[in-house]
Motif scaffolding. Structure first.
Motif, short mmCIF file in Angstrom:
data_model
loop_
_atom_site.label_atom_id
_atom_site.label_comp_id
_atom_site.label_asym_id
_atom_site.label_seq_id
_atom_site.Cartn_x
_atom_site.Cartn_y
_atom_site.Cartn_z
N LEU A 93 -52.92 31.23 -59.77
CA LEU A 93 -54.24 31.20 -59.15
C LEU A 93 -55.14 32.36 -59.60
N GLY A 94 -54.94 32.83 -60.83
CA GLY A 94 -55.82 33.85 -61.39
C GLY A 94 -55.57 35.27 -60.89
N LEU A 95 -54.44 35.50 -60.24
CA LEU A 95 -54.12 36.84 -59.75
C LEU A 95 -53.64 37.72 -60.90
N LEU A 96 -54.21 38.90 -61.00
CA LEU A 96 -53.77 39.90 -61.96
C LEU A 96 -53.19 41.05 -61.14
N ARG A 97 -51.88 41.25 -61.25
CA ARG A 97 -51.19 42.25 -60.44
C ARG A 97 -50.86 43.46 -61.30
N VAL A 98 -51.33 44.63 -60.88
CA VAL A 98 -51.09 45.89 -61.59
C VAL A 98 -50.24 46.77 -60.68
N LEU A 151 -48.20 53.52 -65.31
CA LEU A 151 -48.32 52.08 -65.22
C LEU A 151 -46.92 51.49 -65.35
N VAL A 152 -46.50 50.76 -64.33
CA VAL A 152 -45.17 50.15 -64.32
C VAL A 152 -45.22 48.74 -64.88
N GLU A 153 -46.23 47.97 -64.45
CA GLU A 153 -46.26 46.57 -64.83
C GLU A 153 -47.67 46.00 -64.71
N VAL A 154 -47.99 45.06 -65.60
CA VAL A 154 -49.19 44.24 -65.48
C VAL A 154 -48.70 42.81 -65.54
#
Length: 171
Positions: free
Chosen positions: A29-34, A21-24
């Motif tokens: 606008l409610g975007l969760l980027r993993v 896992l590099v980043e969360v």
């Protein structure tokens, strides 16, 4: 956010795909980027598996988001941990230091492990495990320079490969 990172990291480790896992990141606008990575690169199947797993886990854990995006860090992958720095020794990186050296904070060069013999100022704050020393081999048209720094001196770092689009390969 650190709890979300930890939850996500534990879930991904459960897949046994050797993913990192590099980043969360929570985006507008409610975007969760993993962002995930692995040796040899991330595949679309890896992203799909992680997306399906996290969708279920985030629902159970009542994590609020509207859209989940799972992807690779790309060619300019951020280096955040000591393990990242060690993994990418020999690669071209861009480092922004916390304090300027010769009125400059941003340096680009090939990342190397620090030498065994250190200048006194670095030796005083360096620690092989928690604050190792690295070097950047900086080449310009006139000369080659070596910049020594401790991990704790880095504000931000990322891979900075030279891409040759004519051949579709990186140098």
């Amino acid at each position: 956010m650190s709890d979300l990172f930890t939850l996500t990291e534990q879930a991904i480790q459960g897949l046994a795909l050797e993913l990192e896992l590099v980043e969360v990141e929570r985006a507008p606008l409610g975007l969760l980027r993993v962002t995930i990575d692995k040796q040899g690169g991330v595949t679309i199947d890896d992203c799909e598996q992680v997306s399906r797993l996290l969708s279920r886990i985030f629902e159970v854990e009542d994590i609020d988001y509207k859209r989940l995006e799972v992807g690779s860090p790309g060619v300019d992958r951020p280096l955040r941990t000591i393990a990242d720095f060690k993994r990418f020794i020999g690669q071209r990186v861009e480092c922004r230091l916390r304090h300027a050296i010769d009125n400059r904070k941003v340096f680009t060069g090939v990342l190397e492990a620090g030498p065994a013999e250190l200048p006194e100022d670095l030796a005083a704050k360096a620690d092989a495990e928690s604050n190792p020393v690295f070097s950047l081999i900086i080449e310009d048209k006139k000369n080659t320079q070596t910049l020594l720094f401790c991990y704790s001196d880095v504000e931000k770092a990322k891979l900075d490969p030279v891409l040759d689009f004519r051949k579709g390969k990186k140098k």
